[in-house]
Design a protein around this motif. Structure first.
Motif, short mmCIF file in Angstrom:
data_model
loop_
_atom_site.label_atom_id
_atom_site.label_comp_id
_atom_site.label_asym_id
_atom_site.label_seq_id
_atom_site.Cartn_x
_atom_site.Cartn_y
_atom_site.Cartn_z
N PHE A 90 11.72 2.21 -4.84
CA PHE A 90 10.66 1.09 -4.65
C PHE A 90 10.03 1.55 -3.17
O PHE A 90 10.66 2.14 -2.29
CB PHE A 90 10.98 -0.16 -4.67
CG PHE A 90 11.95 -0.70 -3.86
CD1 PHE A 90 11.24 -1.29 -2.53
CD2 PHE A 90 13.17 -0.44 -3.75
CE1 PHE A 90 12.20 -1.99 -1.69
CE2 PHE A 90 14.02 -1.06 -2.74
CZ PHE A 90 13.43 -1.63 -1.59
N TYR A 91 8.64 1.45 -2.95
CA TYR A 91 8.00 1.63 -1.81
C TYR A 91 8.02 0.48 -1.14
O TYR A 91 7.38 -0.69 -1.88
CB TYR A 91 6.64 2.32 -2.07
CG TYR A 91 6.78 3.75 -2.57
CD1 TYR A 91 6.61 4.83 -1.93
CD2 TYR A 91 6.98 4.05 -3.93
CE1 TYR A 91 6.93 6.34 -2.35
CE2 TYR A 91 6.98 5.03 -4.59
CZ TYR A 91 6.99 6.23 -3.69
OH TYR A 91 7.14 7.37 -4.11
N LEU A 92 8.15 0.20 0.28
CA LEU A 92 7.78 -0.98 0.96
C LEU A 92 6.83 -0.78 1.90
O LEU A 92 7.07 0.07 3.00
CB LEU A 92 9.16 -1.44 1.65
CG LEU A 92 9.02 -2.65 2.49
CD1 LEU A 92 8.79 -3.92 1.64
CD2 LEU A 92 10.32 -2.91 3.28
N GLU A 93 5.77 -1.87 1.94
CA GLU A 93 4.70 -1.55 3.03
C GLU A 93 5.39 -3.18 3.76
O GLU A 93 5.14 -4.07 3.33
CB GLU A 93 3.45 -2.24 2.56
CG GLU A 93 2.86 -0.79 1.92
CD GLU A 93 1.39 -1.02 1.61
OE1 GLU A 93 0.67 -0.18 0.91
OE2 GLU A 93 0.92 -2.33 1.47
N ASP A 94 5.59 -2.98 4.92
CA ASP A 94 6.06 -4.17 5.77
C ASP A 94 4.74 -4.49 6.69
O ASP A 94 4.59 -4.00 7.75
CB ASP A 94 7.25 -3.87 6.54
CG ASP A 94 7.88 -4.88 7.17
OD1 ASP A 94 7.47 -6.17 7.05
OD2 ASP A 94 8.86 -4.91 7.97
N HIS A 95 4.36 -5.81 6.30
CA HIS A 95 3.00 -6.14 7.12
C HIS A 95 3.34 -7.47 7.80
O HIS A 95 4.34 -8.23 7.68
CB HIS A 95 1.78 -6.29 6.18
CG HIS A 95 1.44 -4.87 5.37
ND1 HIS A 95 0.98 -3.96 6.26
CD2 HIS A 95 1.22 -4.48 4.29
CE1 HIS A 95 0.51 -2.92 5.45
NE2 HIS A 95 0.73 -3.38 4.19
N HIS A 96 2.15 -7.60 8.67
CA HIS A 96 2.28 -8.88 9.44
C HIS A 96 1.22 -9.82 8.75
O HIS A 96 0.35 -9.46 8.33
CB HIS A 96 2.08 -8.52 11.06
CG HIS A 96 2.96 -7.61 11.66
ND1 HIS A 96 4.09 -8.20 11.98
CD2 HIS A 96 2.85 -6.40 12.09
CE1 HIS A 96 4.71 -7.04 12.80
NE2 HIS A 96 3.87 -6.11 12.82
N PRO A 97 1.38 -11.14 9.05
CA PRO A 97 0.53 -12.16 8.38
C PRO A 97 -0.70 -11.98 9.15
O PRO A 97 -0.93 -11.60 10.30
CB PRO A 97 0.94 -13.59 8.72
CG PRO A 97 2.52 -13.16 8.86
CD PRO A 97 2.59 -11.88 9.47
N PRO A 98 -1.86 -11.97 8.49
CA PRO A 98 -2.25 -12.62 7.27
C PRO A 98 -2.02 -11.61 5.96
O PRO A 98 -2.04 -11.89 4.93
CB PRO A 98 -3.40 -13.23 7.35
CG PRO A 98 -4.34 -12.30 7.95
CD PRO A 98 -3.19 -11.88 9.27
N ARG A 99 -1.77 -10.33 6.44
CA ARG A 99 -1.70 -9.38 5.30
C ARG A 99 -0.30 -9.41 4.72
O ARG A 99 0.74 -9.35 5.38
CB ARG A 99 -2.00 -8.01 5.88
CG ARG A 99 -2.01 -6.80 4.78
CD ARG A 99 -2.07 -5.32 5.35
NE ARG A 99 -3.25 -5.02 6.11
CZ ARG A 99 -4.35 -4.76 5.55
NH1 ARG A 99 -4.23 -4.52 3.88
NH2 ARG A 99 -5.32 -4.51 6.20
N PRO A 100 -0.11 -9.76 3.59
CA PRO A 100 1.09 -9.82 2.88
C PRO A 100 1.99 -8.42 2.75
O PRO A 100 1.33 -7.39 2.53
CB PRO A 100 1.19 -10.32 1.30
CG PRO A 100 -0.49 -9.77 0.96
CD PRO A 100 -1.04 -9.89 2.54
N SER A 101 3.30 -8.50 2.93
CA SER A 101 4.07 -6.94 2.47
C SER A 101 3.79 -6.74 1.16
O SER A 101 3.36 -7.67 0.48
CB SER A 101 5.64 -7.13 3.03
OG SER A 101 5.48 -7.53 4.37
#
Length: 312
Positions: A90-101
């Motif tokens: 699986f690929y993970l995008e780890d974002h900060h709010p307000p953009r969801p991971s």
């Protein structure tokens, strides 16, 4: 019972993590890690000093060898079998709010999906005091689901505590299929973990209690903390410990591992919730999927003495 081991069942995954706040559409770099919910729980138990073993299926070849090496480095006993297929990822995008991971799975045609109830080995439960599985394994196909339920049955026959984490993944299973998929495991579990956001898929705590009158229901409520619903109707509340950092992935697994470790050590529901919450808070501070912790770390959080200031 306090020194006994815990057996977990689930898929290992090649986790491909992008740098924080990066998007797959703009991908330039990626970091490989080994993940998987039940493996994370086993790793948390080992970090806390409890024996833990893990059942899965891995493919022959370099990727299967890599996954086995990762399991060994975690100190988890590897009961995985070799099957045809591939290693899921699986690929993970780890974002900060307000953009969801965002998580993008690639786990069709895996070795894990080739498992069936015929693969059950009674020796897996020898010396174990608890068995743990999550709804992820039940959602990955009829073969893994059959083996998971066969393990639940075998555990109950041997008076081994059964732990079930609903751990609903909407990208793996439609909400409407939750009761049919998770119900058989929840009905026979001694401890049920469920996130507050997912409890409604099973009719809420009241319907879960009707499904299983004897289980200890552990409800996680994010920043609002957690609750233990006892069979007699008592509800125990635990506030969350304040925590910040890059380790949101695997936080629920650290909580489950911490709770099981304390519960098997004869803690009260309130004590087990507090200990699990401290484990989850410490996991939040760490990158990767697995909990790494020392007794000193835990004692400081539990005592409320950790300020976040540098230790000089």
């Amino acid at each position: 019972m306090s020194e006994g081991g815990v057996l977990t069942f689930g898929e290992a995954l090649l986790k491909l993590a992008l740098p924080q706040a990066h998007r797959i559409e703009d991908m330039r770099a990626i970091r490989a890690e080994c993940g998987g919910s039940e493996l994370n729980v086993a790793a948390a138990l080992r970090a806390l000093g409890r024996p833990a073993a893990w059942i899965s299926a891995l493919p022959d070849g370099p990727l299967g060898d890599w996954a086995r090496a990762q399991v060994r480095m975690l100190g988890v006993q590897d009961f995985s079998v070799e099957r045809s297929g591939r290693l899921g990822s699986f690929y993970l995008e780890d974002h900060h709010p307000p953009r969801p991971s965002r998580v993008i799975y690639d786990r069709q045609g895996t070795a894990f999906q080739a498992l069936t109830a015929a693969d059950l080995s009674p020796s897996w439960l020898t010396g174990q005091v608890a068995f743990h599985v999550s709804g992820i394994s039940l959602a990955l196909g009829p073969g893994p689901q059959e083996l998971a339920l066969a393990l639940v049955t075998a555990a109950r026959e041997r008076k081994v505590l059964v732990s079930f984490d609903v751990n609903h993944r909407r990208k793996l299973l439609p909400d409407a299929a939750a009761v049919q998929t998770y119900g058989p495991a929840a009905r026979h579990a001694d401890v049920i973990f469920v996130a507050q956001r997912d409890a409604g898929l099973l009719g809420g705590v009241s319907d879960l209690r009707a499904l299983n009158p004897r289980a200890l229901l552990v409800v996680t409520c994010g920043a609002q903390g957690s609750q233990a619903h006892l069979p007699g109707g008592e509800i125990v509340h635990q506030p969350a410990f304040a925590a910040a950092g890059p380790g949101r992935v695997g936080r629920g697994d650290a909580f489950a591992g911490g709770f099981l470790h304390a519960w098997l050590g004869q803690a009260t529901p309130a004590q087990a919730l507090q200990f699990a919450s401290a484990c989850a808070a410490l996991k939040t501070t760490l990158p990767g999927d697995q909990l790494h912790v020392s007794d000193g770390d835990l004692k400081a959080v539990l005592a409320g003495s950790e300020s976040g200031e540098p230790l000089r």
